[in-house]
Design a protein around this motif. Structure first.
Motif, mmCIF file in Angstrom:
data_model
loop_
_atom_site.group_PDB
_atom_site.id
_atom_site.type_symbol
_atom_site.label_atom_id
_atom_site.label_comp_id
_atom_site.label_asym_id
_atom_site.label_seq_id
_atom_site.Cartn_x
_atom_site.Cartn_y
_atom_site.Cartn_z
ATOM 1 N N THR A 7 -8.333 -10.002 -6.767
ATOM 2 C CA THR A 7 -7.872 -10.365 -5.424
ATOM 3 C C THR A 7 -6.625 -11.231 -5.488
ATOM 4 O OG1 THR A 7 -10.134 -10.281 -4.566
ATOM 5 C CG2 THR A 7 -8.524 -11.521 -3.275
ATOM 6 N N VAL A 8 -6.630 -12.221 -6.380
ATOM 7 C CA VAL A 8 -5.456 -13.082 -6.539
ATOM 8 C C VAL A 8 -4.267 -12.268 -7.016
ATOM 9 C CG1 VAL A 8 -4.498 -15.090 -7.727
ATOM 10 C CG2 VAL A 8 -6.908 -15.086 -7.025
ATOM 11 N N ARG A 9 -4.497 -11.397 -7.989
ATOM 12 C CA ARG A 9 -3.405 -10.573 -8.523
ATOM 13 C C ARG A 9 -2.833 -9.674 -7.432
ATOM 14 N NH1 ARG A 9 -1.589 -8.627 -13.348
ATOM 15 N NH2 ARG A 9 -3.178 -9.818 -14.482
ATOM 16 N N ARG A 10 -3.703 -9.090 -6.617
ATOM 17 C CA ARG A 10 -3.251 -8.181 -5.572
ATOM 18 C C ARG A 10 -2.388 -8.927 -4.546
ATOM 19 N NH1 ARG A 10 -7.740 -5.902 -4.950
ATOM 20 N NH2 ARG A 10 -8.569 -7.000 -3.129
ATOM 21 N N HIS A 11 -2.772 -10.143 -4.187
ATOM 22 C CA HIS A 11 -1.985 -10.925 -3.234
ATOM 23 C C HIS A 11 -0.619 -11.282 -3.804
ATOM 24 C CE1 HIS A 11 -5.623 -11.313 -0.825
ATOM 25 N NE2 HIS A 11 -4.899 -11.880 0.128
ATOM 26 N N ILE A 12 -0.558 -11.538 -5.087
ATOM 27 C CA ILE A 12 0.733 -11.841 -5.724
ATOM 28 C C ILE A 12 1.601 -10.594 -5.771
ATOM 29 C CG2 ILE A 12 1.819 -12.483 -7.913
ATOM 30 C CD1 ILE A 12 -0.522 -14.414 -8.363
ATOM 31 N N GLU A 13 0.989 -9.442 -6.052
ATOM 32 C CA GLU A 13 1.754 -8.195 -6.133
ATOM 33 C C GLU A 13 2.258 -7.743 -4.774
ATOM 34 O OE1 GLU A 13 -0.995 -5.610 -8.060
ATOM 35 O OE2 GLU A 13 -0.431 -6.269 -10.090
ATOM 36 N N TRP A 14 1.636 -8.235 -3.710
ATOM 37 C CA TRP A 14 2.104 -7.897 -2.367
ATOM 38 C C TRP A 14 3.432 -8.567 -2.034
ATOM 39 C CZ3 TRP A 14 -3.295 -8.766 0.265
ATOM 40 C CH2 TRP A 14 -4.069 -7.611 0.097
ATOM 41 N N ILE A 15 3.795 -9.578 -2.766
ATOM 42 C CA ILE A 15 5.026 -10.317 -2.485
ATOM 43 C C ILE A 15 6.222 -9.454 -2.868
ATOM 44 C CG2 ILE A 15 6.358 -12.410 -3.024
ATOM 45 C CD1 ILE A 15 3.660 -13.697 -3.813
ATOM 46 N N ASP A 16 7.216 -9.420 -1.989
ATOM 47 C CA ASP A 16 8.445 -8.677 -2.262
ATOM 48 C C ASP A 16 9.062 -9.143 -3.575
ATOM 49 O OD1 ASP A 16 11.721 -8.942 -1.645
ATOM 50 O OD2 ASP A 16 10.806 -6.996 -1.259
ATOM 51 N N GLU A 17 9.479 -8.165 -4.407
ATOM 52 C CA GLU A 17 9.990 -8.503 -5.735
ATOM 53 C C GLU A 17 11.216 -9.406 -5.664
ATOM 54 O OE1 GLU A 17 11.469 -6.388 -9.902
ATOM 55 O OE2 GLU A 17 11.131 -5.177 -8.107
ATOM 56 N N GLN A 18 12.095 -9.158 -4.709
ATOM 57 C CA GLN A 18 13.301 -9.980 -4.591
ATOM 58 C C GLN A 18 12.938 -11.427 -4.267
ATOM 59 O OE1 GLN A 18 16.254 -8.331 -2.013
ATOM 60 N NE2 GLN A 18 17.721 -9.990 -2.329
ATOM 61 N N THR A 19 11.951 -11.631 -3.391
ATOM 62 C CA THR A 19 11.491 -12.981 -3.079
ATOM 63 C C THR A 19 10.892 -13.641 -4.309
ATOM 64 O OG1 THR A 19 11.036 -12.357 -0.793
ATOM 65 C CG2 THR A 19 9.940 -14.335 -1.621
ATOM 66 N N ARG A 20 10.113 -12.890 -5.062
ATOM 67 C CA ARG A 20 9.465 -13.427 -6.261
ATOM 68 C C ARG A 20 10.496 -13.873 -7.299
ATOM 69 N NH1 ARG A 20 5.716 -9.809 -6.677
ATOM 70 N NH2 ARG A 20 6.761 -8.381 -8.101
ATOM 71 N N ILE A 21 11.519 -13.028 -7.525
ATOM 72 C CA ILE A 21 12.559 -13.371 -8.493
ATOM 73 C C ILE A 21 13.361 -14.581 -8.024
ATOM 74 C CG2 ILE A 21 14.680 -12.551 -9.588
ATOM 75 C CD1 ILE A 21 12.198 -11.272 -10.720
ATOM 76 N N LYS A 22 13.668 -14.623 -6.729
ATOM 77 C CA LYS A 22 14.463 -15.731 -6.186
ATOM 78 C C LYS A 22 13.734 -17.060 -6.342
ATOM 79 C CE LYS A 22 16.740 -17.270 -1.935
ATOM 80 N NZ LYS A 22 17.045 -16.933 -0.518
ATOM 81 N N GLN A 23 12.422 -17.082 -6.072
ATOM 82 C CA GLN A 23 11.659 -18.327 -6.147
ATOM 83 C C GLN A 23 11.403 -18.764 -7.586
ATOM 84 O OE1 GLN A 23 10.826 -20.220 -3.530
ATOM 85 N NE2 GLN A 23 11.865 -18.779 -2.176
ATOM 86 N N ARG A 24 11.218 -17.803 -8.479
ATOM 87 C CA ARG A 24 10.841 -18.157 -9.850
ATOM 88 C C ARG A 24 12.041 -18.291 -10.798
ATOM 89 N NH1 ARG A 24 5.482 -17.153 -11.481
ATOM 90 N NH2 ARG A 24 6.136 -16.195 -13.445
ATOM 91 N N GLU A 25 13.137 -17.578 -10.487
ATOM 92 C CA GLU A 25 14.274 -17.589 -11.403
ATOM 93 C C GLU A 25 15.581 -18.051 -10.773
ATOM 94 O OE1 GLU A 25 14.555 -14.180 -13.975
ATOM 95 O OE2 GLU A 25 12.478 -13.629 -13.577
ATOM 96 N N ARG A 39 0.837 -1.208 0.000
ATOM 97 C CA ARG A 39 0.000 0.000 0.000
ATOM 98 C C ARG A 39 0.865 1.250 0.000
ATOM 99 N NH1 ARG A 39 -4.628 -1.852 4.484
ATOM 100 N NH2 ARG A 39 -5.640 -3.390 3.119
ATOM 101 N N ARG A 40 1.971 1.171 0.746
ATOM 102 C CA ARG A 40 2.915 2.299 0.759
ATOM 103 C C ARG A 40 3.462 2.551 -0.643
ATOM 104 N NH1 ARG A 40 6.530 5.494 0.241
ATOM 105 N NH2 ARG A 40 7.951 6.308 1.834
ATOM 106 N N ALA A 41 3.754 1.488 -1.406
ATOM 107 C CA ALA A 41 4.261 1.641 -2.773
ATOM 108 C C ALA A 41 3.205 2.254 -3.690
ATOM 109 C CB ALA A 41 4.720 0.293 -3.317
ATOM 110 N N ILE A 42 1.940 1.916 -3.456
ATOM 111 C CA ILE A 42 0.857 2.445 -4.293
ATOM 112 C C ILE A 42 0.707 3.956 -4.111
ATOM 113 C CG2 ILE A 42 -1.654 2.442 -4.591
ATOM 114 C CD1 ILE A 42 -1.551 -0.586 -3.973
#
Length: 635
Positions: A195-213, A86-89
């Motif tokens: 709702t699903v998209r919002r929950h995914i976007e709440w995930i820290d970008e570094q965590t997302r990149i680490k898990q997926r790439e 929310r702070r980022a938004i």
């Protein structure tokens, strides 16, 4: 409900401020501690110093009840992530820049929220400057209550962690279909795609990149390059903090005889090389000294300099840092500092092992201070070889308070000297970062926080204990007040077989009372010794007394006998003050702790319906937030 008084004050053109009973509109910034303002009504233009200003709402009559306190350490990481999202938004509009409704609408639609929600988030955050103001309300009803049932939350969380955050790199659309499929099979409501998209976007970008790439891609993208501290492009972007034992013997206040060396905790702004915070103490490094240094960095230095009798000096840096770099010392790794920094939106980075360049700036600053001290009488130098036959103790002459003033003068000179690393003086570099240059825009003046007492409590250590019919026991000292009565032998709401743990905050320099967080009232209360006749002491004095009484075979439960021993010990110390350095050091520590107790935090207790007949202890004024822990934060 009317809004509570703000906890921050923003000094920008057009802002309204209060000075000596009159309201003014800010016209322009003249210097880092000086503004041009126009009085409302007379239109007279005047120059006002920043440290003399107040927010108009803080001096107005009460505008409503103080918001309940929030227990910072009980907040889940998921909720912190939501607050950060929310702070980022709202980030593009936090500075107060006005936008058209169309622009707000576009941003709200992109985030999947209503324009009213965007306005509410902005207003709340501008009023407090606290990340916790954007937390979802999961305690009770209201507009911000989570709409998903526990069953749907569980399915959604599992699907994101084990279906989306994998190296299969499943799309958000496919993840949405999978979530809805699982919910349908389970016979529970299917969440909307937004709702699903919002929950995914709440995930820290570094965590997302680490898990997926993978780790390698994440490190290449997010890890700093060797030999360079990234993103220190403006004041307070990155602050480094560390402790050091100063190489000089100090003397006690009363007899001016040598006692010991002092510890200092320093914080340096990487962009400008300004020393933004310091904390001097006779006690070894602890969570408390780390927190006090952060507080010194956050708040303006004017009152502190006035107390030292050095108000003519310029030390204009203040404000919440974006990132705080520290080493891996125990006092920096505890939950207290993590939770308090999260509340003020400070990104904590612990220095990686075997990468000393991460702390190069603070190491050089501490080296500069140590080198300056070699010219002071009583210097111990860097070791016996350099010291030679010099009698450090015999030449010692400065008390702790005199050393503090001496260090202020060192930093005043340091801030005004050309620094080879930046090509100008730290003071000039700071000013350029705030006001900008011909080629680079400035960051602008930082928010001035108005909630110093709350912040001090946020950075104070805490412990968890059960409440029994005799009260609470901490370090084998009994504490009690009737405010604890409703929680005697309370059971854990998550596991009724276990006793419920409650958080008690305390200042290790004065353990004569605890601060209890009542989870129903959401307020802090001072809890005194059960035996109110016991003396005020520090945790270090008490632990030393425990050690001595164990040697004498005094039982642990004989509390008054231990304090009696401590009183006799103090009498002996007083009579032996002119004989031994160790005793003088202990006496000086007590004096410094006594100085820290001069600020009282007690006000009249607000009336609480749950405490009908008990006289409750004083509540902390205007305190909205949680406690701070150590068992892992060693005092």
């Amino acid at each position: 409900m009317k809004k509570p008084p703000p906890s921050v004050m923003r000094i920008t053109k057009g802002a309204t401020v209060h000075h000596l009973g009159r309201d003014y509109v800010v016209q322009s910034l003249v210097d880092m501690n000086l503004i041009l303002a126009k009085e409302i009504g007379s239109e007279q233009q005047v120059l006002l110093q920043l440290d003399s200003l107040q927010s108009p709402r803080t001096v107005a009559p009460s505008e409503g009840p103080t918001p309940p306190a929030i227990d910072l350490e009980s907040i889940s990481q998921d909720d912190w992530d939501i607050a950060k999202a929310r702070r980022a938004i709202i980030d593009p509009w936090i500075t107060g820049t006005r936008q058209s409704r169309a622009e707000y609408k576009l941003q709200a639609e992109a985030a999947g929220i209503s324009v009213a929600t965007l306005y509410r988030w902005l207003s709340t955050y501008r009023n407090t400057g606290l990340l916790s103001s954007l937390l979802p309300n999961r305690r009770d009803g209201g507009q911000m209550k989570g709409r998903l049932s526990p069953e749907v939350e569980t399915i959604l969380k599992d699907c994101i962690e084990n279906f989306h955050l994998t190296q299969q790199k499943v799309s958000i659309a496919a993840t949405t279909v999978e979530v809805r499929r699982r919910c349908s099979n389970a016979g529970v409501p299917m969440p909307a795609a937004t709702t699903v998209r919002r929950h995914i976007e709440w995930i820290d970008e570094q965590t997302r990149i680490k898990q997926r790439e993978g780790d390698r891609v994440a490190k290449l993208r997010f890890d700093p390059k060797i030999g360079k501290i990234p993103d220190a492009n403006w004041p307070l972007a990155i602050v480094q903090m560390d402790h050091t034992l100063l190489p000089v013997i100090i003397v006690d206040d009363e007899h001016r005889r040598p006692i010991n060396r002092a510890w200092i905790t320093l914080a340096i702004d990487v962009f400008s090389r300004m020393c933004v915070g310091m904390y001097l103490t006779l006690d070894p490094p602890s969570a408390m000294s780390a927190g006090m240094c952060v507080l010194h960095a956050i708040f303006p230095k004017n009152k502190w300099l006035l107390r030292l009798g050095m108000s003519d000096l310029e030390w204009p840096c203040y404000g919440v840092m974006d990132t705080l770099h520290m080493d891996n010392a125990r006092e920096f790794r505890g939950n207290m500092l993590k939770a308090a920094c999260a509340e003020y939106d400070i990104d904590v980075n612990l220095r990686p092992v075997k990468k000393p360049h991460y702390g190069a700036h603070i190491e050089r600053l501490m080296g500069t201070v140590s080198e300056e001290l070699k010219s002071v009488k009583g210097a111990t130098f860097s070791g016996p070889k350099e010291k030679g036959d010099y009698d450090a103790e015999g030449n010692a002459c400065m008390t702790l308070s005199e050393l503090e003033k001496w260090l202020v003068l060192v930093f005043a000179r340091y801030h005004s000297n050309i620094h080879r690393g930046i090509g100008t003086t730290p003071l000039t570099k700071w000013r350029e970062g705030i006001f900008g240059t011909k080629t680079t825009p400035g960051r602008g003046l930082q928010l001035i926080r108005l909630d110093e007492e709350k912040a001090r409590m946020d950075f104070m250590p805490y412990e968890e204990r059960t409440i029994q019919d005799y009260g609470v026991v901490l370090d084998k000292i009994f504490y009690y007040h009737d405010v604890l009565r409703p929680w005697i032998n309370a059971r854990d709401p998550e596991n009724p077989k276990l006793a419920r743990q409650f958080r008690f905050r305390r200042d290790p320099r004065d353990i004569s009372q605890l601060y209890f967080y009542d989870p129903d009232v959401r307020q802090y209360y001072a809890i005194p010794y059960r035996d109110i006749g016991l003396p005020v002491i520090s945790i270090w004095e008490w632990r030393e007394a425990q050690k001595k009484t164990r040697e004498l075979g005094i039982p642990d439960y004989d509390e008054r006998e231990k304090f009696s021993y401590l009183n006799r010990q103090r009498d002996l110390e007083a009579s032996a003050a002119q004989k031994t350095k160790q005793v003088r050091h202990a006496q000086q520590v007590k004096k410094e702790h006594a100085k820290a107790r001069t600020v009282k935090m007690h006000t009249e207790l607000p009336k609480v319906s749950t405490l009908k007949e008990s006289a409750a202890p004083p509540a902390l004024p205007g305190y909205d937030q949680s406690k701070v822990r150590p068992l892992d934060d060693e005092y």
